[in-house]
Design a protein around this motif. Structure first.
Motif, PDB file in Angstrom:
ATOM      1  N   UNK A 129      -5.996   7.566   0.647  1.00 56.42           N
ATOM      2  CA  UNK A 129      -5.286   6.285   0.649  1.00 56.42           C
ATOM      3  C   UNK A 129      -5.650   5.487  -0.603  1.00 56.42           C
ATOM      4  N   UNK A 130      -4.695   4.725  -1.107  1.00 60.68           N
ATOM      5  CA  UNK A 130      -4.945   3.946  -2.314  1.00 60.68           C
ATOM      6  C   UNK A 130      -3.869   2.894  -2.494  1.00 60.68           C
ATOM      7  N   UNK A 131      -4.233   1.775  -3.107  1.00 56.51           N
ATOM      8  CA  UNK A 131      -3.243   0.749  -3.456  1.00 56.51           C
ATOM      9  C   UNK A 131      -2.453   1.193  -4.682  1.00 56.51           C
ATOM     10  N   UNK A 132      -3.152   1.778  -5.650  1.00 56.11           N
ATOM     11  CA  UNK A 132      -2.505   2.356  -6.818  1.00 56.11           C
ATOM     12  C   UNK A 132      -2.200   3.828  -6.550  1.00 56.11           C
ATOM     13  N   UNK A 133      -1.082   4.304  -7.063  1.00 54.22           N
ATOM     14  CA  UNK A 133      -0.744   5.719  -6.907  1.00 54.22           C
ATOM     15  C   UNK A 133      -1.782   6.581  -7.606  1.00 54.22           C
ATOM     16  N   UNK A 152      -3.002  15.359   4.738  1.00 52.70           N
ATOM     17  CA  UNK A 152      -1.865  15.265   3.833  1.00 52.70           C
ATOM     18  C   UNK A 152      -0.800  14.412   4.529  1.00 52.70           C
ATOM     19  N   UNK A 153      -0.711  13.141   4.144  1.00 54.47           N
ATOM     20  CA  UNK A 153       0.151  12.183   4.847  1.00 54.47           C
ATOM     21  C   UNK A 153       0.918  11.327   3.839  1.00 54.47           C
ATOM     22  N   UNK A 154       1.924  11.927   3.175  1.00 52.50           N
ATOM     23  CA  UNK A 154       2.614  11.203   2.095  1.00 52.50           C
ATOM     24  C   UNK A 154       3.347   9.958   2.546  1.00 52.50           C
ATOM     25  N   UNK A 155       3.766   9.888   3.818  1.00 53.51           N
ATOM     26  CA  UNK A 155       4.449   8.690   4.308  1.00 53.51           C
ATOM     27  C   UNK A 155       3.552   7.461   4.226  1.00 53.51           C
ATOM     28  N   UNK A 156       2.253   7.668   4.407  1.00 54.40           N
ATOM     29  CA  UNK A 156       1.295   6.564   4.370  1.00 54.40           C
ATOM     30  C   UNK A 156       0.658   6.397   2.995  1.00 54.40           C
ATOM     31  N   UNK A 157       0.244   7.503   2.394  1.00 54.80           N
ATOM     32  CA  UNK A 157      -0.511   7.429   1.147  1.00 54.80           C
ATOM     33  C   UNK A 157       0.376   7.369  -0.089  1.00 54.80           C
TER      34      UNK A 157
END
Length: 300
Positions: A103-107, A132-137
């Motif tokens: 998780x991160x605020x910046x990509x 691996x959760x691209x919808x969230x991260x």
């Protein structure tokens, strides 16, 4: 522990405190059903909305109530230093494994994600599941990055976000990843509507939201799929399409929270602000769906 049904319960709470009794009751329900493992503080468990001390308390309660069922704890956070502290807390609380999403605020870049897992696994004694959760991260793992991270010490499972709905394409997806990662690293599917397709395609674990509420039914579906009874597993998944539809429309957390309240497992929606409970219209759609699921659960 990275095999079978990993059930992810809610963390019952309000803006002031965690409802400890309801949390323990949810865990004990999973123990009675005999799930393979329990995922405490997953996305369904509101980990991102809890501070460090609250997360530690949830883990203490979950581990204490889990009996012989292994508990996996999310350690995801924005800063690596916080992830390392949460990893220490999880191990101190007795968690059998940890779950980490980037998780991160910046990509994040691929190298930043790799360095996160490299740094965390270097200090772990418990096994780790890559989330691996691209919808969230908003970060998309490549299979090559999965392969690099899977080679790190302590990595024992990958929680992928779903598979194609077509069974043959799902098999191709799972087989492609399997060819790149070590044999001791299991592949688990999340995104409950995709679960049976993923298990039938070769995934070894179902990381399940619905399993946190209806463990007997989800366990039966998992067992059917892992034992090669694809038709039987598909039969139940098709029956559950009404709740999968609600998951897709409103989000699994909101639906699971409302479901727990409707069937009497929790006393409130348990969603921290600014999250809002399921709209009354959607709740009305959910109620008959839950009646059917409860009937299935009781029949097992």
């Amino acid at each position: 522990m990275f095999h079978g049904l990993a059930a992810f319960p809610l963390t019952p709470m309000n803006e002031h405190q965690i409802n400890e009794r309801e949390l323990v009751n949810l865990i004990e329900r999973l123990v009675t059903a005999g799930v393979s493992s329990i995922g405490a503080l997953g996305s369904t468990g509101n980990y991102a909305y809890l501070n460090r001390s609250e997360r530690f308390r949830v883990l203490q309660l979950a581990v204490g109530a889990a009996d012989s069922i292994p508990v996996m704890a999310s350690i995801s956070a924005l800063r690596t230093t916080d992830v390392l502290q949460l990893a220490e807390d999880a191990q101190r609380a007795g968690a059998h494994a940890v779950l980490l999403a980037p998780v991160s605020y910046q990509t994040l870049t691929e190298e930043e994600v790799y360095s996160l897992y490299e740094r965390v696994t270097a200090s772990l004694s418990a096994p780790l599941c890559v989330y691996d959760n691209p919808m969230t991260t908003h970060f998309h793992f490549t299979d090559e990055l999965h392969a690099r991270i899977a080679g790190l010490p302590r990595v024992q499972s990958i929680k992928i976000p779903g598979v194609p709905s077509d069974p043959e394409k799902a098999k191709e997806r799972v087989n492609k990843l399997r060819e790149l990662i070590p044999s001791h690293v299991t592949i688990g599917v999340s995104g409950d509507p995709f679960a049976v397709t993923g298990l039938n395609a070769g995934c070894e674990v179902w990381y399940s939201v619905l399993g946190g509420l209806f463990p007997k039914l989800c366990l039966r579906m998992t067992q059917f799929a892992l034992e090669g009874h694809a038709v039987e597993a598909d039969y139940y998944s098709v029956l559950l399409e009404p709740i999968w539809k609600l998951f897709r429309q409103y989000g699994s957390l909101r639906v699971a929270s409302a479901a727990a309240e409707i069937i009497g497992l929790t006393s409130g929606p348990g969603l921290p602000l600014p999250l809002q409970p399921l709209h009354p219209t959607a709740r009305d759609l959910l109620k008959p769906v839950l009646a059917e699921i409860e009937s299935l659960e009781k029949s097992l």
